[in-house]
Write an enzyme that holds these catalytic residues in place. Sequence first.
Site, PDB file in Angstrom:
ATOM      1  N   ASP A   9       0.890  -1.143   0.027  1.00 39.00           N
ATOM      2  CA  ASP A   9       0.067   0.082   0.126  1.00 39.00           C
ATOM      3  C   ASP A   9       0.778   1.147   0.104  1.00 39.00           C
ATOM      4  O   ASP A   9       2.026   0.877   0.222  1.00 39.00           O
ATOM      5  CB  ASP A   9      -0.916  -0.080   1.293  1.00 39.00           C
ATOM      6  N   SER A  10       0.500   2.197  -0.336  1.00 38.33           N
ATOM      7  CA  SER A  10       1.242   3.582  -0.208  1.00 38.33           C
ATOM      8  C   SER A  10       1.318   3.952   1.255  1.00 38.33           C
ATOM      9  O   SER A  10       2.272   4.939   1.167  1.00 38.33           O
ATOM     10  CB  SER A  10       0.023   4.783  -0.750  1.00 38.33           C
ATOM     11  N   TYR A  41      -0.404   8.599  -2.726  1.00 38.93           N
ATOM     12  CA  TYR A  41      -0.105   8.428  -4.158  1.00 38.93           C
ATOM     13  C   TYR A  41      -0.886   9.407  -5.136  1.00 38.93           C
ATOM     14  O   TYR A  41      -0.812   9.376  -6.327  1.00 38.93           O
ATOM     15  CB  TYR A  41      -0.200   6.946  -4.410  1.00 38.93           C
ATOM     16  N   CYS A  72      -3.740  -0.540  -2.537  1.00 38.04           N
ATOM     17  CA  CYS A  72      -3.809   0.807  -2.828  1.00 38.04           C
ATOM     18  C   CYS A  72      -4.827   0.821  -4.124  1.00 38.04           C
ATOM     19  O   CYS A  72      -4.302   0.225  -4.930  1.00 38.04           O
ATOM     20  CB  CYS A  72      -2.558   1.284  -3.114  1.00 38.04           C
ATOM     21  N   ASN A  73      -5.827   1.685  -3.935  1.00 40.40           N
ATOM     22  CA  ASN A  73      -6.605   1.809  -5.064  1.00 40.40           C
ATOM     23  C   ASN A  73      -6.101   2.434  -6.056  1.00 40.40           C
ATOM     24  O   ASN A  73      -6.078   2.161  -7.458  1.00 40.40           O
ATOM     25  CB  ASN A  73      -8.037   2.363  -4.675  1.00 40.40           C
ATOM     26  N   THR A  74      -5.175   3.509  -5.807  1.00 43.36           N
ATOM     27  CA  THR A  74      -4.593   4.302  -6.968  1.00 43.36           C
ATOM     28  C   THR A  74      -3.435   3.411  -7.739  1.00 43.36           C
ATOM     29  O   THR A  74      -3.483   3.403  -9.081  1.00 43.36           O
ATOM     30  CB  THR A  74      -3.740   5.671  -6.444  1.00 43.36           C
ATOM     31  N   GLU A 151      -2.735   9.249   7.948  1.00 38.17           N
ATOM     32  CA  GLU A 151      -1.169   8.906   8.058  1.00 38.17           C
ATOM     33  C   GLU A 151      -0.595   9.521   9.298  1.00 38.17           C
ATOM     34  O   GLU A 151       0.283   9.269   9.869  1.00 38.17           O
ATOM     35  CB  GLU A 151      -0.506   9.383   6.813  1.00 38.17           C
ATOM     36  N   CYS A 183     -10.658   4.010  -1.203  1.00 34.82           N
ATOM     37  CA  CYS A 183      -9.230   4.263  -0.667  1.00 34.82           C
ATOM     38  C   CYS A 183      -8.953   3.296   0.328  1.00 34.82           C
ATOM     39  O   CYS A 183     -10.104   3.552   1.244  1.00 34.82           O
ATOM     40  CB  CYS A 183      -8.741   5.620  -0.612  1.00 34.82           C
ATOM     41  N   THR A 184      -8.061   2.681   0.600  1.00 34.28           N
ATOM     42  CA  THR A 184      -7.927   1.686   1.686  1.00 34.28           C
ATOM     43  C   THR A 184      -7.801   2.277   3.058  1.00 34.28           C
ATOM     44  O   THR A 184      -7.870   1.827   4.100  1.00 34.28           O
ATOM     45  CB  THR A 184      -7.121   0.578   1.539  1.00 34.28           C
ATOM     46  N   HIS A 185      -7.317   3.702   2.895  1.00 35.23           N
ATOM     47  CA  HIS A 185      -7.217   4.572   4.126  1.00 35.23           C
ATOM     48  C   HIS A 185      -8.431   4.799   4.849  1.00 35.23           C
ATOM     49  O   HIS A 185      -8.412   5.086   6.011  1.00 35.23           O
ATOM     50  CB  HIS A 185      -6.238   5.827   3.764  1.00 35.23           C
TER      51      HIS A 185
END
Length: 269
Positions: A9-10, A41, A72-74, A151, A183-185
Amino acid sequence: MQQAIAILDSGVGGLTVAKEVMRQLPQEKIIYFGDTARTPYGPRDAEEVARFTHQIVDYLLQFRPKMIVIACNTATAVALEEIRARVPIPVIGVIHPGARAAIKTTRNQMVGVIGTEGTIRSHAYEQALRQIAPQIEVVSRACPSFVPLVEKGEFRTEHTRRVVEDSLRELRRIPMDCLILGCTHYPFLTEVIGEVMGPEVTLISSADETAREISTILYHKGLLASTGSIPVHQFFCSGDPRMFKSIAQTWLNEQIRVTPVVWRVPNII
């Protein structure tokens, strides 16, 4: 030596997928890489995101994983097919699992998607949704301020609530009945997003569906971990290890309390 599921992931967002994999597949070993030094990202161009993704995949391949999950979706939107073409093991992303979950959930055929600028710009969710259900109406919005909040570990502060309210104000006027957290965040902010959107909107996280897809693929390929095996998970990050470890330990909690965990900061940049 037990082969692992590699998750990248980012940053810390992919921990939402890792947690669900640990819950559904407790005997599977996980190797996780969070690119916290270069997150987010979303604002980066596709070529740069693809290059970062290839770097991380190359690093993870030294551990001989049996599967790679681009959490990461991006990165999924810009690099999934390239990675699939060059590695000899199964590679899955998080976009199609999330789209399938939304199609199962929606009743009025109106689905919202929030994600990073890169994910929304790629139209990956619209394409995935309409491949399966062409009649679906999709409304998308980029929420670039969400990833930095996660983050920094700001999940439920008053500042976070103001940012979420401002970002979702326009979407609240649209009569959707489910919203994909693209977005996985974003599942870290589920409580606040749910309060802002209201109880009539079901929030869709791709983590559950992704873990089910992992289980299905491993089963059909005969790659599930043996019964009774005790995994030793490995977590890597490219940035500040203290913040990463703090967020990971808080989020994973029960999942890592009785499971050995190794924390490392590699030099791949």
